[in-house]
Design an enzyme around this catalytic site. Sequence first.
Site, mmCIF file in Angstrom:
data_model
loop_
_atom_site.group_PDB
_atom_site.id
_atom_site.type_symbol
_atom_site.label_atom_id
_atom_site.label_comp_id
_atom_site.label_asym_id
_atom_site.label_seq_id
_atom_site.Cartn_x
_atom_site.Cartn_y
_atom_site.Cartn_z
ATOM 1 N N SER A 256 88.091 -151.677 -14.794
ATOM 2 C CA SER A 256 87.251 -152.579 -13.984
ATOM 3 C C SER A 256 85.784 -152.195 -14.116
ATOM 4 C CB SER A 256 87.651 -152.509 -12.510
ATOM 5 O OG SER A 256 88.980 -152.900 -12.341
ATOM 6 N N LYS B 121 82.632 -145.977 -1.065
ATOM 7 C CA LYS B 121 82.161 -146.642 -2.295
ATOM 8 C C LYS B 121 81.713 -148.051 -1.937
ATOM 9 C CE LYS B 121 85.190 -145.414 -6.130
ATOM 10 N NZ LYS B 121 86.195 -146.047 -6.963
ATOM 11 N N HIS C 5 95.717 -154.561 -15.362
ATOM 12 C CA HIS C 5 96.445 -154.519 -14.083
ATOM 13 C C HIS C 5 97.533 -155.596 -14.059
ATOM 14 C CE1 HIS C 5 92.427 -153.021 -12.212
ATOM 15 N NE2 HIS C 5 93.257 -151.993 -12.196
ATOM 16 N N ARG D 299 96.798 -145.036 -19.079
ATOM 17 C CA ARG D 299 96.138 -145.563 -20.286
ATOM 18 C C ARG D 299 95.973 -144.493 -21.346
ATOM 19 N NH1 ARG D 299 91.212 -147.932 -16.890
ATOM 20 N NH2 ARG D 299 91.549 -145.840 -16.111
HETATM 21 O O1 PNS Z 1 92.342 -148.285 -8.987
HETATM 22 P P1 PNS Z 1 92.049 -146.853 -8.649
HETATM 23 O O2 PNS Z 1 90.663 -146.733 -8.103
HETATM 24 O O3 PNS Z 1 92.344 -145.937 -9.796
HETATM 25 O O4 PNS Z 1 93.068 -146.437 -7.475
HETATM 26 C C1 PNS Z 1 93.024 -145.168 -6.916
HETATM 27 C C2 PNS Z 1 93.648 -145.207 -5.514
HETATM 28 C C3 PNS Z 1 92.909 -146.215 -4.653
HETATM 29 C C4 PNS Z 1 95.092 -145.601 -5.604
HETATM 30 C C5 PNS Z 1 93.531 -143.780 -4.900
HETATM 31 O O5 PNS Z 1 92.204 -143.394 -4.872
HETATM 32 C C6 PNS Z 1 94.126 -143.718 -3.503
HETATM 33 O O6 PNS Z 1 95.319 -143.597 -3.350
HETATM 34 N N1 PNS Z 1 93.261 -143.833 -2.459
HETATM 35 C C7 PNS Z 1 93.703 -143.826 -1.084
HETATM 36 C C8 PNS Z 1 93.290 -142.534 -0.382
HETATM 37 C C9 PNS Z 1 94.277 -141.415 -0.651
HETATM 38 O O7 PNS Z 1 95.458 -141.507 -0.356
HETATM 39 N N2 PNS Z 1 93.761 -140.313 -1.243
HETATM 40 C C10 PNS Z 1 94.564 -139.183 -1.597
HETATM 41 C C11 PNS Z 1 95.235 -139.371 -2.950
HETATM 42 S S1 PNS Z 1 96.208 -137.958 -3.390
#
Ligand code: PNS
Length: 164
Positions: free
Chosen positions: A129, A41, A17, A90
């Site tokens: 993570s 979560k 990150h 990745r």
């Molecule tokens: O670090 P991560 O867990 O890969 O991040 C994913 C994250 C938090 C960016 C994604 O789950 C997200 O945008 N969550 C917010 C809720 C949302 O907008 N959901 C619809 C996505 S299309």
Amino acid sequence: MKKVLFAGSFDPITCGHLDLINRASQLCETIVVGVVENKSKVPYFTVEERMNMIREATAHLDNVEIDCFSGLLADYVNANGIQAVVRGLRATTDFEYEIQMAQMNDRLYNDGIETIFLMTTPGQSFISSSMIKEVFLLGGTVEGLVPDNVLQYMKEKREQKGGK
Ligand code: PNS
């Protein structure tokens, strides 16, 4: 670009990150690192801890802002003058999830907002993570995979949680 968002769970922030934040910070005036609260979560670290770890690990950059939000990422983006959302890629497995999310977000973003992908630096493409936490909690070394301050937080948290 004036303002971009790099959002994620950051539970905890990793060197992967941090590499992306360093690189994205060169492409914009301000990069907002947004810790996303996912109510369904149970995270290892609290939002405050995750924000503090990020603040400390990015102290060398003068154009980073740290924030947190819950709900739709697109709502946060639309409401906060963000021009682009940066995501790291990745591997091809990331791509399948990321393109789905980017295309859904594209429907929800205000006009002109983009999702931009940066390829992860090769030596860091295996870092996640969740794998870091698993290896650490099973006694493996994760030195060099998370910033030094994060390793300290992980040791303290493991002690607080009685080794879990
Ligand atoms: O670090 P991560 O867990 O890969 O991040 C994913 C994250 C938090 C960016 C994604 O789950 C997200 O945008 N969550 C917010 C809720 C949302 O907008 N959901 C619809 C996505 S299309």
